[in-house]
Design a protein around this motif. Structure first.
Motif, PDB file in Angstrom:
ATOM      1  N   GLN A 265       0.832  -0.884   0.116  1.00 18.97           N
ATOM      2  CA  GLN A 265       0.182   0.236  -0.001  1.00 18.97           C
ATOM      3  C   GLN A 265       0.824   1.166  -0.035  1.00 18.97           C
ATOM      4  OE1 GLN A 265      -0.341   2.385   2.998  1.00 18.97           O
ATOM      5  NE2 GLN A 265       1.324   1.567   3.761  1.00 18.97           N
ATOM      6  N   LEU A 266       2.303   1.190  -0.057  1.00 16.52           N
ATOM      7  CA  LEU A 266       3.014   2.425  -0.183  1.00 16.52           C
ATOM      8  C   LEU A 266       2.843   3.056  -1.334  1.00 16.52           C
ATOM      9  CD1 LEU A 266       6.368   1.010   1.707  1.00 16.52           C
ATOM     10  CD2 LEU A 266       4.673   2.481   2.457  1.00 16.52           C
ATOM     11  N   PRO A 267       3.027   4.407  -1.350  1.00 17.08           N
ATOM     12  CA  PRO A 267       2.845   5.172  -2.552  1.00 17.08           C
ATOM     13  C   PRO A 267       3.972   4.661  -3.349  1.00 17.08           C
ATOM     14  CG  PRO A 267       3.271   6.619  -0.733  1.00 17.08           C
ATOM     15  CD  PRO A 267       2.883   5.406  -0.104  1.00 17.08           C
ATOM     16  N   SER A 268       3.839   4.722  -4.739  1.00 14.46           N
ATOM     17  CA  SER A 268       4.873   4.822  -5.659  1.00 14.46           C
ATOM     18  C   SER A 268       5.786   5.759  -5.724  1.00 14.46           C
ATOM     19  CB  SER A 268       4.203   4.148  -7.020  1.00 14.46           C
ATOM     20  OG  SER A 268       3.488   5.301  -7.638  1.00 14.46           O
ATOM     21  N   GLY A 269       5.267   7.100  -5.639  1.00 14.99           N
ATOM     22  CA  GLY A 269       5.916   8.073  -5.638  1.00 14.99           C
ATOM     23  C   GLY A 269       6.839   8.602  -4.584  1.00 14.99           C
ATOM     24  N   ASN A 270       7.119   9.768  -4.201  1.00 12.86           N
ATOM     25  CA  ASN A 270       8.110   9.988  -3.152  1.00 12.86           C
ATOM     26  C   ASN A 270       7.055  10.853  -2.022  1.00 12.86           C
ATOM     27  OD1 ASN A 270      10.440   9.223  -4.246  1.00 12.86           O
ATOM     28  ND2 ASN A 270      10.494  11.010  -5.505  1.00 12.86           N
ATOM     29  N   GLY A 271       5.781  10.614  -2.134  1.00 14.20           N
ATOM     30  CA  GLY A 271       5.081  11.208  -1.226  1.00 14.20           C
ATOM     31  C   GLY A 271       4.976  10.798   0.406  1.00 14.20           C
ATOM     32  N   PRO A 272       4.624  11.441   1.084  1.00 13.08           N
ATOM     33  CA  PRO A 272       4.857  10.852   2.817  1.00 13.08           C
ATOM     34  C   PRO A 272       3.918   9.697   2.682  1.00 13.08           C
ATOM     35  CG  PRO A 272       3.184  12.706   2.415  1.00 13.08           C
ATOM     36  CD  PRO A 272       3.934  12.638   1.140  1.00 13.08           C
ATOM     37  N   SER A 273       4.315   8.711   3.539  1.00  3.36           N
ATOM     38  CA  SER A 273       3.660   7.602   3.997  1.00  3.36           C
ATOM     39  C   SER A 273       3.932   7.218   5.425  1.00  3.36           C
ATOM     40  CB  SER A 273       4.388   6.300   3.073  1.00  3.36           C
ATOM     41  OG  SER A 273       5.964   6.119   3.368  1.00  3.36           O
ATOM     42  N   ALA A 274       2.893   6.499   6.035  1.00  9.67           N
ATOM     43  CA  ALA A 274       2.927   6.272   7.399  1.00  9.67           C
ATOM     44  C   ALA A 274       4.029   5.070   7.591  1.00  9.67           C
ATOM     45  CB  ALA A 274       1.599   5.626   7.874  1.00  9.67           C
ATOM     46  N   THR A 275       4.771   5.292   8.578  1.00 11.20           N
ATOM     47  CA  THR A 275       5.567   4.277   9.082  1.00 11.20           C
ATOM     48  C   THR A 275       4.871   3.072   9.368  1.00 11.20           C
ATOM     49  OG1 THR A 275       5.404   4.727  11.422  1.00 11.20           O
ATOM     50  CG2 THR A 275       7.085   5.929  10.164  1.00 11.20           C
ATOM     51  N   TYR A 276       5.544   1.686   9.504  1.00  8.64           N
ATOM     52  CA  TYR A 276       4.842   0.614   9.700  1.00  8.64           C
ATOM     53  C   TYR A 276       4.064   0.456  10.979  1.00  8.64           C
ATOM     54  CZ  TYR A 276       4.635  -4.416   9.826  1.00  8.64           C
ATOM     55  OH  TYR A 276       3.950  -5.879   9.901  1.00  8.64           O
TER      56      TYR A 276
END
Length: 336
Positions: free
Chosen positions: A273-284
Protein backbone atom coordinates in the motif's frame (compact mmCIF):
# COMPACT_ATOMS: atom_id res chain seq x y z
CA UNK A 1 81.67 -16.06 25.70
CA UNK A 2 80.50 -13.35 28.08
CA UNK A 3 78.10 -10.71 26.88
CA UNK A 4 77.09 -7.30 28.18
CA UNK A 5 73.38 -7.88 27.49
CA UNK A 6 72.60 -9.58 30.80
CA UNK A 7 73.25 -8.66 34.42
CA UNK A 8 76.21 -10.43 35.96
CA UNK A 9 75.18 -13.13 38.43
CA UNK A 10 77.31 -15.38 40.53
CA UNK A 11 76.09 -18.86 41.30
CA UNK A 12 73.50 -18.81 44.05
CA UNK A 13 73.05 -15.03 43.93
CA UNK A 14 69.56 -13.57 43.76
CA UNK A 15 68.37 -11.78 40.65
CA UNK A 16 68.31 -7.98 40.94
CA UNK A 17 64.91 -6.45 41.71
CA UNK A 18 64.38 -5.23 38.15
CA UNK A 19 66.32 -8.06 36.55
CA UNK A 20 63.26 -9.93 35.31
CA UNK A 21 61.72 -6.72 34.02
CA UNK A 22 64.86 -6.19 31.98
CA UNK A 23 64.84 -9.80 30.77
CA UNK A 24 61.16 -9.60 29.79
CA UNK A 25 61.80 -6.41 27.84
CA UNK A 26 64.83 -7.92 26.08
CA UNK A 27 62.94 -11.05 25.08
CA UNK A 28 59.89 -9.27 23.73
CA UNK A 29 61.24 -5.90 22.62
CA UNK A 30 61.15 -6.53 18.87
CA UNK A 31 57.57 -7.83 19.00
CA UNK A 32 56.62 -4.82 21.11
CA UNK A 33 58.38 -2.40 18.75
CA UNK A 34 56.46 -3.81 15.79
CA UNK A 35 53.20 -3.84 17.70
CA UNK A 36 53.58 -0.26 18.89
CA UNK A 37 54.47 0.92 15.38
CA UNK A 38 51.38 -0.76 13.93
CA UNK A 39 49.12 0.61 16.66
CA UNK A 40 50.58 4.09 16.26
CA UNK A 41 49.79 4.08 12.54
CA UNK A 42 46.28 2.86 13.23
CA UNK A 43 45.77 5.49 15.93
CA UNK A 44 46.92 8.21 13.53
CA UNK A 45 44.33 7.08 10.98
CA UNK A 46 41.58 7.19 13.60
CA UNK A 47 42.64 10.63 14.80
CA UNK A 48 42.56 11.91 11.22
CA UNK A 49 39.12 10.34 10.71
CA UNK A 50 37.80 11.84 13.93
CA UNK A 51 39.03 15.33 12.98
CA UNK A 52 37.43 15.00 9.54
CA UNK A 53 34.14 13.85 11.09
CA UNK A 54 34.05 16.87 13.39
CA UNK A 55 34.77 19.17 10.46
CA UNK A 56 31.90 17.60 8.50
CA UNK A 57 29.62 17.91 11.54
CA UNK A 58 30.34 21.66 11.72
CA UNK A 59 30.04 22.21 7.96
CA UNK A 60 26.62 20.53 7.85
CA UNK A 61 25.37 22.69 10.72
CA UNK A 62 24.18 19.71 12.74
CA UNK A 63 24.69 21.61 15.99
CA UNK A 64 21.63 23.73 15.14
CA UNK A 65 19.33 20.68 14.91
CA UNK A 66 17.16 19.74 17.86
CA UNK A 67 16.04 16.40 16.40
CA UNK A 68 17.60 14.09 13.84
CA UNK A 69 14.64 11.77 13.29
CA UNK A 70 12.91 13.58 10.42
CA UNK A 71 13.17 16.29 7.79
CA UNK A 72 16.34 18.01 6.70
CA UNK A 73 18.20 17.24 9.92
CA UNK A 74 17.69 13.52 9.31
CA UNK A 75 19.17 13.92 5.83
CA UNK A 76 22.12 15.82 7.27
CA UNK A 77 22.64 13.07 9.84
CA UNK A 78 22.67 10.52 7.01
CA UNK A 79 25.26 12.65 5.21
CA UNK A 80 27.45 12.57 8.31
CA UNK A 81 27.09 8.78 8.46
CA UNK A 82 28.18 8.58 4.83
CA UNK A 83 31.27 10.65 5.63
CA UNK A 84 32.48 7.84 7.90
CA UNK A 85 33.78 6.03 4.82
CA UNK A 86 36.42 3.94 6.57
CA UNK A 87 34.74 1.17 8.54
CA UNK A 88 37.66 -1.26 8.76
CA UNK A 89 39.08 0.26 11.98
CA UNK A 90 36.14 -1.20 13.86
CA UNK A 91 36.87 -4.72 12.66
CA UNK A 92 40.52 -4.27 13.56
CA UNK A 93 39.66 -3.23 17.11
CA UNK A 94 37.41 -6.24 17.60
CA UNK A 95 40.26 -8.51 16.49
CA UNK A 96 42.75 -6.95 18.91
CA UNK A 97 41.98 -9.15 21.95
CA UNK A 98 42.39 -12.36 19.96
CA UNK A 99 45.51 -11.06 18.24
CA UNK A 100 47.13 -10.04 21.52
CA UNK A 101 46.22 -13.35 23.11
CA UNK A 102 47.54 -15.35 20.18
CA UNK A 103 50.77 -13.51 19.39
CA UNK A 104 51.79 -12.48 22.91
CA UNK A 105 50.25 -15.20 25.07
CA UNK A 106 50.61 -18.20 22.78
CA UNK A 107 54.42 -18.15 22.45
CA UNK A 108 55.13 -17.03 26.03
CA UNK A 109 55.69 -20.55 27.41
CA UNK A 110 55.20 -22.63 24.26
CA UNK A 111 58.35 -21.21 22.67
CA UNK A 112 60.43 -22.00 25.78
CA UNK A 113 59.12 -25.57 25.86
CA UNK A 114 59.41 -26.08 22.11
CA UNK A 115 63.03 -24.94 21.95
CA UNK A 116 64.07 -26.37 25.30
CA UNK A 117 65.28 -23.02 26.65
CA UNK A 118 63.06 -23.42 29.73
CA UNK A 119 65.81 -25.64 31.18
CA UNK A 120 68.01 -22.58 31.37
CA UNK A 121 65.40 -19.89 32.03
CA UNK A 122 63.76 -21.73 34.95
CA UNK A 123 66.96 -22.70 36.75
CA UNK A 124 68.27 -19.19 37.35
CA UNK A 125 68.15 -17.31 40.61
CA UNK A 126 64.62 -16.00 40.00
CA UNK A 127 62.93 -19.39 39.78
CA UNK A 128 60.16 -20.46 37.46
CA UNK A 129 57.28 -19.00 39.52
CA UNK A 130 58.77 -15.52 39.79
CA UNK A 131 59.78 -15.69 36.12
CA UNK A 132 56.22 -16.53 35.06
CA UNK A 133 54.42 -14.10 37.38
CA UNK A 134 56.66 -11.21 36.34
CA UNK A 135 56.05 -11.85 32.66
CA UNK A 136 52.31 -12.28 33.10
CA UNK A 137 51.99 -9.12 35.20
CA UNK A 138 54.09 -6.86 32.99
CA UNK A 139 52.43 -7.90 29.75
CA UNK A 140 48.94 -7.80 31.32
CA UNK A 141 49.49 -4.22 32.52
CA UNK A 142 50.68 -3.20 29.06
CA UNK A 143 47.65 -4.83 27.42
CA UNK A 144 45.21 -3.08 29.74
CA UNK A 145 46.83 0.27 29.03
CA UNK A 146 46.76 -0.23 25.25
CA UNK A 147 43.16 -1.47 25.09
CA UNK A 148 41.87 1.26 27.39
CA UNK A 149 43.59 3.84 25.21
CA UNK A 150 42.06 2.44 22.03
CA UNK A 151 38.64 2.21 23.66
CA UNK A 152 38.86 5.89 24.57
CA UNK A 153 40.08 6.70 21.05
CA UNK A 154 37.11 4.90 19.51
CA UNK A 155 34.70 6.80 21.79
CA UNK A 156 36.22 10.09 20.65
CA UNK A 157 36.30 9.01 16.99
CA UNK A 158 32.65 7.99 16.97
CA UNK A 159 31.27 10.82 19.15
CA UNK A 160 29.83 13.02 16.33
CA UNK A 161 27.98 10.08 14.78
CA UNK A 162 26.80 8.79 18.15
CA UNK A 163 25.35 12.24 18.91
CA UNK A 164 23.13 12.40 15.83
CA UNK A 165 22.41 8.69 15.26
CA UNK A 166 22.37 7.01 18.69
CA UNK A 167 22.01 3.24 18.74
CA UNK A 168 20.98 0.78 21.43
CA UNK A 169 23.66 -0.11 23.95
CA UNK A 170 23.63 -3.68 22.66
CA UNK A 171 25.40 -2.50 19.52
CA UNK A 172 28.48 -4.69 19.68
CA UNK A 173 30.99 -1.99 18.77
CA UNK A 174 29.84 0.45 21.42
CA UNK A 175 29.44 -2.22 24.08
CA UNK A 176 32.84 -3.75 23.43
CA UNK A 177 34.83 -0.54 23.23
CA UNK A 178 33.17 2.08 25.44
CA UNK A 179 33.25 0.31 28.80
CA UNK A 180 35.46 -2.05 30.79
CA UNK A 181 34.79 -5.19 28.76
CA UNK A 182 37.44 -4.58 26.09
CA UNK A 183 40.53 -4.80 28.36
CA UNK A 184 39.04 -7.76 30.26
CA UNK A 185 38.42 -9.58 26.97
CA UNK A 186 42.05 -8.95 26.07
CA UNK A 187 43.32 -10.29 29.41
CA UNK A 188 41.16 -13.40 28.96
CA UNK A 189 42.58 -14.00 25.48
CA UNK A 190 46.12 -13.49 26.79
CA UNK A 191 45.61 -15.89 29.73
CA UNK A 192 44.06 -18.44 27.38
CA UNK A 193 47.00 -18.05 25.01
CA UNK A 194 49.54 -18.74 27.75
CA UNK A 195 47.56 -21.72 29.04
CA UNK A 196 47.01 -23.26 25.60
CA UNK A 197 50.67 -22.76 24.72
CA UNK A 198 51.65 -24.56 27.91
CA UNK A 199 49.40 -27.50 27.02
CA UNK A 200 50.20 -27.76 23.29
CA UNK A 201 53.91 -26.79 23.48
CA UNK A 202 53.91 -25.80 19.81
CA UNK A 203 54.06 -22.09 19.15
CA UNK A 204 52.30 -21.79 15.80
CA UNK A 205 49.59 -24.30 16.73
CA UNK A 206 48.96 -22.39 19.95
CA UNK A 207 48.78 -19.05 18.09
CA UNK A 208 46.19 -20.32 15.60
CA UNK A 209 44.15 -22.12 18.24
CA UNK A 210 43.95 -19.11 20.54
CA UNK A 211 43.11 -16.64 17.79
CA UNK A 212 40.26 -18.74 16.42
CA UNK A 213 39.03 -19.67 19.88
CA UNK A 214 39.01 -16.05 21.07
CA UNK A 215 37.10 -14.90 18.00
CA UNK A 216 34.62 -17.75 18.41
CA UNK A 217 34.03 -16.87 22.07
CA UNK A 218 33.48 -13.22 21.12
CA UNK A 219 30.87 -14.13 18.50
CA UNK A 220 29.08 -16.50 20.88
CA UNK A 221 29.03 -13.84 23.59
CA UNK A 222 27.77 -11.07 21.30
CA UNK A 223 25.06 -13.01 19.49
CA UNK A 224 23.99 -15.69 21.97
CA UNK A 225 24.97 -15.04 25.57
CA UNK A 226 24.94 -11.30 26.30
CA UNK A 227 21.23 -10.65 25.81
CA UNK A 228 20.43 -13.19 28.56
CA UNK A 229 22.36 -11.48 31.36
CA UNK A 230 19.09 -10.02 32.65
CA UNK A 231 15.41 -10.65 31.90
CA UNK A 232 14.26 -8.25 29.15
CA UNK A 233 11.39 -5.84 29.67
CA UNK A 234 8.42 -5.55 27.31
CA UNK A 235 6.50 -2.52 26.11
CA UNK A 236 3.76 -1.71 23.60
CA UNK A 237 5.28 1.75 23.20
CA UNK A 238 8.41 2.79 21.34
CA UNK A 239 11.70 2.09 23.19
CA UNK A 240 14.22 4.87 23.67
CA UNK A 241 16.96 5.45 21.09
CA UNK A 242 19.62 3.94 23.37
CA UNK A 243 17.55 1.00 24.59
CA UNK A 244 18.62 -2.41 23.29
CA UNK A 245 15.76 -3.97 21.33
CA UNK A 246 16.14 -7.74 21.23
CA UNK A 247 12.81 -8.84 19.76
CA UNK A 248 9.44 -7.72 18.41
CA UNK A 249 6.13 -9.58 18.39
CA UNK A 250 2.73 -8.65 16.99
CA UNK A 251 -0.82 -9.27 18.20
CA UNK A 252 -4.02 -8.89 16.16
CA UNK A 253 -6.91 -6.62 17.24
CA UNK A 254 -8.34 -9.46 19.37
CA UNK A 255 -5.06 -9.81 21.27
CA UNK A 256 -3.91 -13.11 19.73
CA UNK A 257 -0.18 -13.23 18.89
CA UNK A 258 0.80 -13.62 15.26
CA UNK A 259 3.20 -16.32 14.12
CA UNK A 260 6.12 -15.63 11.78
CA UNK A 261 4.12 -16.38 8.63
CA UNK A 262 1.28 -14.10 9.64
CA UNK A 263 3.71 -11.33 10.61
CA UNK A 264 5.41 -11.60 7.23
CA UNK A 265 2.09 -11.45 5.36
CA UNK A 266 1.09 -8.37 7.32
CA UNK A 267 4.34 -6.65 6.43
CA UNK A 268 3.82 -7.48 2.75
CA UNK A 269 0.39 -5.80 2.92
CA UNK A 270 2.04 -2.71 4.35
CA UNK A 271 4.61 -2.62 1.53
CA UNK A 272 1.89 -3.08 -1.10
CA UNK A 273 0.00 0.00 0.00
CA UNK A 274 3.02 2.31 0.01
CA UNK A 275 2.75 5.14 -2.54
CA UNK A 276 4.80 4.62 -5.68
CA UNK A 277 6.01 8.22 -5.69
CA UNK A 278 8.04 10.15 -3.17
CA UNK A 279 5.04 11.37 -1.18
CA UNK A 280 4.78 10.89 2.60
CA UNK A 281 3.71 7.53 3.95
CA UNK A 282 2.95 6.15 7.38
CA UNK A 283 5.61 4.20 9.20
CA UNK A 284 4.99 0.51 9.73
CA UNK A 285 4.32 1.12 13.44
CA UNK A 286 1.74 3.84 12.69
CA UNK A 287 0.14 1.70 9.99
CA UNK A 288 -0.28 -1.21 12.40
CA UNK A 289 -1.61 0.93 15.21
CA UNK A 290 -4.18 2.52 12.88
CA UNK A 291 -5.52 -1.01 12.27
CA UNK A 292 -5.49 -1.84 16.00
CA UNK A 293 -2.59 -4.27 15.86
CA UNK A 294 -0.36 -4.29 18.93
CA UNK A 295 3.44 -4.23 18.78
CA UNK A 296 5.13 -5.86 21.77
CA UNK A 297 8.82 -5.04 22.00
CA UNK A 298 11.29 -6.89 24.21
CA UNK A 299 14.19 -4.70 25.23
CA UNK A 300 16.87 -3.90 27.76
CA UNK A 301 16.71 -0.26 28.92
CA UNK A 302 19.74 1.96 28.40
CA UNK A 303 20.33 2.08 32.15
CA UNK A 304 21.47 -1.55 32.06
CA UNK A 305 24.64 -0.71 30.15
CA UNK A 306 26.90 -0.71 33.21
CA UNK A 307 25.25 -3.70 34.93
CA UNK A 308 25.78 -5.66 31.70
CA UNK A 309 29.38 -4.43 31.55
CA UNK A 310 30.02 -5.58 35.12
CA UNK A 311 28.39 -8.97 34.52
CA UNK A 312 30.45 -9.66 31.42
CA UNK A 313 33.68 -8.31 32.89
CA UNK A 314 32.99 -10.37 36.02
CA UNK A 315 32.71 -13.78 34.40
CA UNK A 316 35.52 -13.07 31.98
CA UNK A 317 37.74 -11.81 34.81
CA UNK A 318 37.00 -14.93 36.87
CA UNK A 319 37.84 -17.18 33.92
CA UNK A 320 41.06 -15.20 33.39
CA UNK A 321 42.04 -15.69 37.04
CA UNK A 322 41.33 -19.43 36.88
CA UNK A 323 43.44 -19.81 33.74
CA UNK A 324 46.31 -17.88 35.33
CA UNK A 325 46.17 -20.02 38.48
CA UNK A 326 46.06 -23.22 36.43
CA UNK A 327 49.04 -22.03 34.37
CA UNK A 328 51.16 -21.25 37.43
CA UNK A 329 50.22 -24.59 39.03
CA UNK A 330 51.14 -26.56 35.92
CA UNK A 331 54.46 -24.76 35.56
CA UNK A 332 55.32 -25.39 39.21
CA UNK A 333 54.15 -29.00 39.45
CA UNK A 334 54.00 -30.64 36.05
CA UNK A 335 56.79 -29.21 33.92
CA UNK A 336 60.14 -30.79 34.65
Amino acid sequence: MATTDAPSLTRGASLPRLGLVWVTWRQHRFALYGLLAMLACFAALMVAGGIQARSTYDQLGLAQCTSYSSGRCQQLADDLFTSYATKWPFLFLLLLPGAFGAFLGGPLIARELETGTYRFAWTQAAGRTRWLLTKLTLIAVALVAVTEAFGALYTWYNAPLDHVLPVGFGDYLGFELEGIVFPVQTLLAFAAGVFVGLLIRRTMVAVGTVFLGSFGLLMATVFKLRQHYMTPLTTIGKPGPRDWVIGTAYADPTGHPLNDSQSHSLYMKYLAQLPSGNGPSATYRDWLQARHYTIVTSYHPAGRFWPFQLIEAGWMGLLTLLLAIATVWLVRRKIG
